[in-house]
Scaffold this motif. Sequence first.
Motif, PDB file in Angstrom:
ATOM      1  N   HIS A 118       0.856  -1.192   0.000  1.00 21.13           N
ATOM      2  CA  HIS A 118       0.000   0.000   0.000  1.00 21.13           C
ATOM      3  C   HIS A 118       0.887   1.235   0.000  1.00 21.13           C
ATOM      4  O   HIS A 118       1.866   1.299   0.748  1.00 21.13           O
ATOM      5  CB  HIS A 118      -0.904   0.009   1.236  1.00 21.13           C
ATOM      6  CG  HIS A 118      -1.547   1.335   1.488  1.00 21.13           C
ATOM      7  ND1 HIS A 118      -2.484   1.866   0.634  1.00 21.13           N
ATOM      8  CD2 HIS A 118      -1.368   2.262   2.473  1.00 21.13           C
ATOM      9  CE1 HIS A 118      -2.869   3.052   1.090  1.00 21.13           C
ATOM     10  NE2 HIS A 118      -2.207   3.311   2.200  1.00 21.13           N
ATOM     11  N   HIS A 120       0.818   5.801  -1.089  1.00 22.19           N
ATOM     12  CA  HIS A 120       0.028   6.949  -1.530  1.00 22.19           C
ATOM     13  C   HIS A 120       0.576   7.454  -2.859  1.00 22.19           C
ATOM     14  O   HIS A 120       0.923   8.621  -3.004  1.00 22.19           O
ATOM     15  CB  HIS A 120       0.051   8.037  -0.463  1.00 22.19           C
ATOM     16  CG  HIS A 120      -0.601   7.623   0.819  1.00 22.19           C
ATOM     17  ND1 HIS A 120      -0.764   8.464   1.895  1.00 22.19           N
ATOM     18  CD2 HIS A 120      -1.162   6.442   1.201  1.00 22.19           C
ATOM     19  CE1 HIS A 120      -1.385   7.827   2.887  1.00 22.19           C
ATOM     20  NE2 HIS A 120      -1.630   6.587   2.486  1.00 22.19           N
ATOM     21  N   HIS A 182      -7.871   7.658  -0.955  1.00 23.07           N
ATOM     22  CA  HIS A 182      -6.705   7.246  -0.172  1.00 23.07           C
ATOM     23  C   HIS A 182      -5.607   6.671  -1.081  1.00 23.07           C
ATOM     24  O   HIS A 182      -4.536   7.252  -1.187  1.00 23.07           O
ATOM     25  CB  HIS A 182      -7.181   6.221   0.882  1.00 23.07           C
ATOM     26  CG  HIS A 182      -6.143   5.767   1.834  1.00 23.07           C
ATOM     27  ND1 HIS A 182      -6.426   4.939   2.900  1.00 23.07           N
ATOM     28  CD2 HIS A 182      -4.809   5.985   1.898  1.00 23.07           C
ATOM     29  CE1 HIS A 182      -5.328   4.685   3.580  1.00 23.07           C
ATOM     30  NE2 HIS A 182      -4.324   5.311   2.988  1.00 23.07           N
TER      31      HIS A 182
HETATM   32 ZN   LIG Z   1      -2.401   4.948   3.452  1.00 23.47          ZN
END
Ligand SMILES: [Zn+2]
Length: 258
Positions: A118, A120, A182
């Motif tokens: 994960h 950004h 997100h």
């Molecule tokens: Zn995050």
Amino acid sequence: MAVVTQNPLNLPSPPKFSTLAEERQYRKQRLAGAFRLFSRFGFDEGVAGHITARDPEHPDHFWVNPFGVHFGQIRVSDLILVNDHGQVVEGKYPVNGAAFAIHSRVHAARPDVVAAAHAHSLYGKTWSSLGRLLDPITQDACAFYEDHSLFADFTGVVYETSEGERIAKALGEKKAVILRNHGLLTVGQSVEEAAWWFIAMERSCQCQLMAESAGTPVTIDAPDAALTRQQVGSHLAGWFQFQPLWARMVREQPDLLD
Ligand SMILES: [Zn+2]
């Protein structure tokens, strides 16, 4: 139409290990390499982002990046081991609370998942704001055809494992989930696979954003998109796509193995 066999071209396949220590070391090396690649691709955003690798001996523990260390400087010896209570049981750095809240629940819900990624990244988070799934508009994007989902419930930084559980539920049995407002989260049966799906998904987001800015992209029809997913979206394909990136990274930045 011909059925695609598991390994029709006799491609290399993931190694087998004689000891858990060997397997752990291999996973940690690929994990450090994946962070260097994420940095190379520009997926870092301050201290945000995490990739986890399940420990082969203690399946409820995972290895993750040290909180606050740049992806581009992470070495194998910097990785930290986190237990099922969120405590760092090996390593000298703290863990990002969001890494534990999300990844511990994903690893718990999906025993088949060895790694989860994960970050950004710019195009992933931009696409996530639209609240839409990706369309099969390129061969590469077909890896995600009917194999990713949307978590449409942004309520601030994820610090609660209950929210991690809801993200894991949204992910279901798929290889990726778009966290609305997100960013992206991908999983795999290896570190290599999870990292590759993240790279491929980020670029698929960039691709669809550019295509829709320029006009109306032609969507690949459902049967061809499904066939292409079988061809480019398998566990083995994801693992294999990572190999040249890994080889180049180790040659250029061998200190990642320290
Ligand atoms: Zn995050």
